[in-house]
Design an enzyme around this catalytic site. Structure first.
Site, PDB file in Angstrom:
ATOM      1  CD  GLN A 107     -79.982 -57.447  48.539  1.00 21.22           C
ATOM      2  OE1 GLN A 107     -80.708 -57.593  47.900  1.00 21.22           O
ATOM      3  NE2 GLN A 107     -80.264 -58.040  49.652  1.00 21.22           N
ATOM      4  CE  LYS A 123     -75.381 -52.947  43.275  1.00 19.00           C
ATOM      5  NZ  LYS A 123     -75.768 -52.226  44.608  1.00 19.00           N
ATOM      6  CG  ASP A 142     -79.085 -54.247  46.550  1.00 16.52           C
ATOM      7  OD1 ASP A 142     -79.396 -53.839  47.447  1.00 16.52           O
ATOM      8  OD2 ASP A 142     -78.116 -54.337  45.813  1.00 16.52           O
ATOM      9  CB  THR A 222     -72.084 -49.322  39.613  1.00 16.85           C
ATOM     10  OG1 THR A 222     -73.246 -49.201  39.982  1.00 16.85           O
ATOM     11  CG2 THR A 222     -71.044 -48.089  40.447  1.00 16.85           C
ATOM     12  CG  LEU A 223     -66.915 -46.390  35.543  1.00 15.70           C
ATOM     13  CD1 LEU A 223     -66.925 -47.369  34.136  1.00 15.70           C
ATOM     14  CD2 LEU A 223     -66.302 -45.148  35.238  1.00 15.70           C
ATOM     15  CD1 TRP A 224     -63.158 -51.519  39.721  1.00 15.88           C
ATOM     16  CD2 TRP A 224     -64.934 -52.825  39.895  1.00 15.88           C
ATOM     17  NE1 TRP A 224     -62.658 -52.400  40.644  1.00 15.88           N
ATOM     18  CE2 TRP A 224     -63.990 -53.312  40.853  1.00 15.88           C
ATOM     19  CE3 TRP A 224     -66.078 -53.469  40.248  1.00 15.88           C
ATOM     20  CZ2 TRP A 224     -64.003 -54.153  41.767  1.00 15.88           C
ATOM     21  CZ3 TRP A 224     -66.347 -54.729  41.143  1.00 15.88           C
ATOM     22  CH2 TRP A 224     -65.249 -54.796  42.047  1.00 15.88           C
ATOM     23  CG  ASP A 289     -78.796 -51.828  54.264  1.00 15.52           C
ATOM     24  OD1 ASP A 289     -78.884 -52.711  55.264  1.00 15.52           O
ATOM     25  OD2 ASP A 289     -78.353 -52.550  53.055  1.00 15.52           O
ATOM     26  CD  GLU A 294     -67.309 -49.722  50.726  1.00 13.56           C
ATOM     27  OE1 GLU A 294     -67.565 -50.864  51.083  1.00 13.56           O
ATOM     28  OE2 GLU A 294     -67.973 -48.836  50.516  1.00 13.56           O
ATOM     29  CG  ASP A 309     -72.504 -50.981  47.721  1.00 12.00           C
ATOM     30  OD1 ASP A 309     -72.645 -51.283  46.303  1.00 12.00           O
ATOM     31  OD2 ASP A 309     -71.746 -51.695  48.194  1.00 12.00           O
TER      32      ASP A 309
END
Length: 409
Positions: A107, A123, A142, A222-224, A289, A294, A309
């Site tokens: 996406q 996104k 998304d 989204t914070l890594w 989906d 993780e 996600d």
């Protein structure tokens, strides 16, 4: 007393004990677990409304350093996080230093670096709030607002396993293009008076770009997660085949959970219960989906299943995809703490909590009303599924006391 009378009396006592356990778990306050979970729920309620314009005070740490320190094996952020509003506020306003195409996936997304070196995933908006995504439960682009809503549901459920997410409006012309990589910049185009880009991903096409309103694009950030917590990807044991006419084993084998329980990391530790928590979470948001998930690397199965996600959610408020609950229905087990939290969110409390939490976000209203109503309806279906399990297998086999608090490094 005759033997037959004794047997009848024993059965009656066992039935009463079972009903008592369900009552204590079902919103009652008589057990230590219920009292502990009620206190946690009250803390969540007290911290649910986030102040707009909050700033960090009395600290020399950056918002990114604070958020990084929160992460542990079993949580992305703590039960009590008074700095959360300030960290999310910084996410929604910090200067963008660099912009590049997103990491690999199917996406459209962009990888941004904010002031101070913090990586985030952007996104873009694809649909209006009231758009209904038809077709398969995993169909469509998304939904950026779904990422925002899913994060706040994670807070409300007390899981604390979703990375921080906030909505943001970005000016593509002044904030993104001047700092964009050549690869990302080459995917920009104009449609009418709107600036658009199509990025690089498996399904990214020049003919299907995401476009702003003029130069301004709404999206989610989204914070890594910190690099000191590398991720490990796993195939979801209840994943779909995504092939027409080919069913996964769980779709035809009702005893499938017995096989899963024999496989690592589901044969010991908290992972299977995490999968069941995630099934409840995904059913509430309509996410069919989650084919992979993780966790943290080298965790031996002890760390959490991270709720990454979540954008294939909140697509069709009228569709309650019951197959998402397969882990719960087939294993017929759930954490005591999860069950207690769900009980406290009955009767419209879940949608009310979501309204309160989402009122803070810069892209409010985050969800259309039908999606909020769907949360309450789906919660009732989850409760009914658990009740069926207790009737079939008994409360002792259904409710699992599993509270793991691993120390932070």
């Amino acid at each position: 007393m005759k033997l037959k009378q004794r047997v009848v009396l024993l059965c009656a006592v066992l039935l009463l004990l079972g009903l008592a356990k369900i009552f204590l778990l079902d919103g009652g306050e008589g057990s230590a677990a219920s009292r502990r979970d009620l206190r946690a729920f009250r803390k969540m309620e007290a911290g649910l409304a986030l102040a707009r314009g909050a700033r960090l005070v009395h600290t020399l740490q950056s918002p990114w350093e604070i958020a990084s320190m929160w992460v542990g094996p079993r949580e992305v952020y703590p039960e009590e996080a008074p700095e959360l509003a300030a960290v999310l506020g910084a996410l929604s306003q910090a200067r963008i230093e660099r912009a590049d195409v997103g990491y690999k996936g199917t996406q459209l997304k962009a990888l941004l670096v904010l002031d101070g070196g913090q990586k985030v995933v952007f996104k873009p908006k694809r649909y209006s709030r009231d758009y209904v995504v038809e077709g398969e439960p995993y169909a469509g682009y998304d939904r950026h607002n779904a990422e925002v809503a899913a994060f706040h549901l994670d807070r409300i459920l007390g899981f604390r396993r979703a990375p921080l997410v906030v909505g943001r409006h970005v000016n593509l012309r002044t904030e993104i293009k001047p700092v964009a990589s050549e690869q990302l910049l080459s995917t920009f185009l104009t449609q009418g008076n709107n600036t658009c880009f199509y990025g690089k991903c498996y399904y990214c096409r020049e003919s299907e770009p995401a476009c702003g309103q003029g130069d301004v694009m709404e999206g989610s950030l989204t914070l890594w997660l910190p690099d000191v917590w590398p991720l490990q990807k796993h195939r979801h044991p209840w994943g779909r085949t995504y092939r027409e006419g080919k069913l996964a084993r769980w779709e035809y084998d009702e005893s499938y959970c017995s096989a899963v329980k024999k496989m690592a990391p589901y044969d010991a530790g908290p992972r299977l219960l995490d999968v069941i928590d995630t099934a409840v979470f995904d059913y509430l948001i309509g996410n069919a989906d989650r084919h992979h998930y993780e966790s943290f690397q080298d965790d031996g199965g002890a760390s959490m299943l991270i709720l990454l996600d979540n954008a294939k959610s909140f697509g069709n408020a009228a569709l309650d995809e019951r197959s998402i609950l397969a882990p719960l229905n087939q294993c017929c087990m759930i954490r005591v703490s999860t069950w207690n939290r769900l009980n406290l969110l009955r009767g419209g409390a879940l949608s009310a909590a979501m309204r309160q939490a989402l009122a803070f976000d810069p892209i409010r209203p985050v969800l259309a009303e039908p999606h909020l109503a769907a949360l309450d309806r789906r919660l009732a279906a989850v409760m009914a599924a658990v009740k069926q399990c207790t009737e079939a297998h008994g409360p002792d086999n259904t409710f699992v006391e599993d509270r793991i608090n691993l120390p932070h490094p």
